[in-house]
Design a protein around this motif. Structure first.
Motif, mmCIF file in Angstrom:
data_model
loop_
_atom_site.group_PDB
_atom_site.id
_atom_site.type_symbol
_atom_site.label_atom_id
_atom_site.label_comp_id
_atom_site.label_asym_id
_atom_site.label_seq_id
_atom_site.Cartn_x
_atom_site.Cartn_y
_atom_site.Cartn_z
ATOM 1 N N ASP A 48 0.870 -1.264 -0.015
ATOM 2 C CA ASP A 48 0.215 -0.048 -0.084
ATOM 3 C C ASP A 48 0.818 1.347 -0.105
ATOM 4 O O ASP A 48 0.670 2.014 -0.745
ATOM 5 N N LYS A 49 1.872 1.357 0.677
ATOM 6 C CA LYS A 49 2.678 2.399 0.864
ATOM 7 C C LYS A 49 3.703 2.653 -0.624
ATOM 8 O O LYS A 49 3.553 3.769 -0.796
ATOM 9 N N LYS A 51 2.552 1.860 -3.529
ATOM 10 C CA LYS A 51 1.334 2.246 -4.474
ATOM 11 C C LYS A 51 1.186 3.927 -4.045
ATOM 12 O O LYS A 51 1.116 4.479 -4.956
ATOM 13 N N GLU A 52 1.303 4.175 -3.199
ATOM 14 C CA GLU A 52 1.165 5.720 -2.341
ATOM 15 C C GLU A 52 2.490 6.331 -3.301
ATOM 16 O O GLU A 52 2.397 7.295 -3.603
ATOM 17 N N LYS A 55 2.763 7.409 -6.829
ATOM 18 C CA LYS A 55 1.570 8.655 -7.191
ATOM 19 C C LYS A 55 2.345 9.834 -6.927
ATOM 20 O O LYS A 55 1.666 10.915 -6.962
ATOM 21 N N ILE A 56 3.607 10.107 -6.393
ATOM 22 C CA ILE A 56 4.031 11.427 -5.731
ATOM 23 C C ILE A 56 4.311 12.246 -7.094
ATOM 24 O O ILE A 56 4.865 13.227 -6.742
ATOM 25 N N VAL A 125 3.380 10.059 3.380
ATOM 26 C CA VAL A 125 3.252 8.612 3.122
ATOM 27 C C VAL A 125 4.042 7.836 4.081
ATOM 28 O O VAL A 125 3.290 6.836 4.720
#
Length: 158
Positions: A48-49, A51-52, A55-56, A125
Motif C-alpha cells: 500500500d505504501k 502504491k502511494e 503517485k507522488i 506517506v
C-alpha cells in the motif's frame, strides 16, 4: 547495467538489501563532505505504501510494481554544512545504484528533492519526522527483462 522500470515480484529483501546498503554505504564514507553522513534509508516493502509513493510525481508510476522502494532521506537540521547534504545524498544514491547493478538488481532513481510538493508527499506517506527531508525514491528488484543502456555520450560536451 540492469536498468529497470518493470520488476519481477520476487526479491529476497533480507540478504540482498543488507549487502546493498552495507557495501554501498561503507564505500562512500570517505567521499562525502567532511564525513557528515546526513542520510537515513527507509526500506519500504508494504504494498500500500509503495502504491502511494508511486503517485507522488508523474514519473514515479514505475515504482508501483517494485517489490521494494528505498527512500533516502537526509537530516534537515543539525548538519555542520547543510548546503552540501544533497551532494552527499547524490553520492550515496549513485553508489547504491551501482551496487544494486553488481548484485543483479535493477532500479530507477526517481528525484524527490528539491521539489517541495514531492518532499511533503513522501513525508506524509511515510510519516517522516519534521527534521527529515526525502531526497529520492529508488524502486528496485530483479528486472522483468534486461534493458539496454542508451548511449548518451556527446563528445561536444567535453
Amino acid at each position: 547495467m540492469n536498468l529497470g522500470s518493470e520488476f519481477t515480484t520476487s526479491l529476497s529483501p533480507e540478504r540482498r538489501l543488507d549487502d546493498l546498503l552495507s557495501v554501498s554505504l561503507s564505500d562512500i564514507v570517505d567521499l562525502v563532505w567532511i564525513n557528515q553522513q546526513p542520510w537515513e534509508f527507509y526500506v519500504v516493502t508494504n504494498r500500500d505504501k509503495i502504491k502511494e509513493l508511486s503517485k507522488i510525481s508523474p514519473y514515479a508510476g514505475c515504482a508501483a510494481n517494485a517489490p521494494v522502494v528505498i527512500v533516502p532521506v537526509y537530516r534537515g537540521k543539525g548538519l555542520r554544512f547543510p548546503e552540501y547534504a544533497e551532494i552527499d545524498m547524490a553520492i550515496a544514491q549513485e553508489n547504491m545504484w551501482l551496487e544494486a547493478d553488481y548484485l543483479g538488481l535493477g532500479g530507477v532513481w526517481l528525484g524527490v528533492a528539491p521539489v517541495s510538493e514531492r518532499i511533503e508527499a513522501v513525508a506524509k506517506v511515510l510519516n517522516l519526522p519534521d527534521d527529515k527531508v526525502a531526497y529520492s525514491l529508488f524502486p528496485m528488484g530483479y528486472p522483468a527483462e534486461e534493458g539496454k543502456q542508451q548511449d548518451r555520450f556527446d563528445e561536444a560536451r567535453i
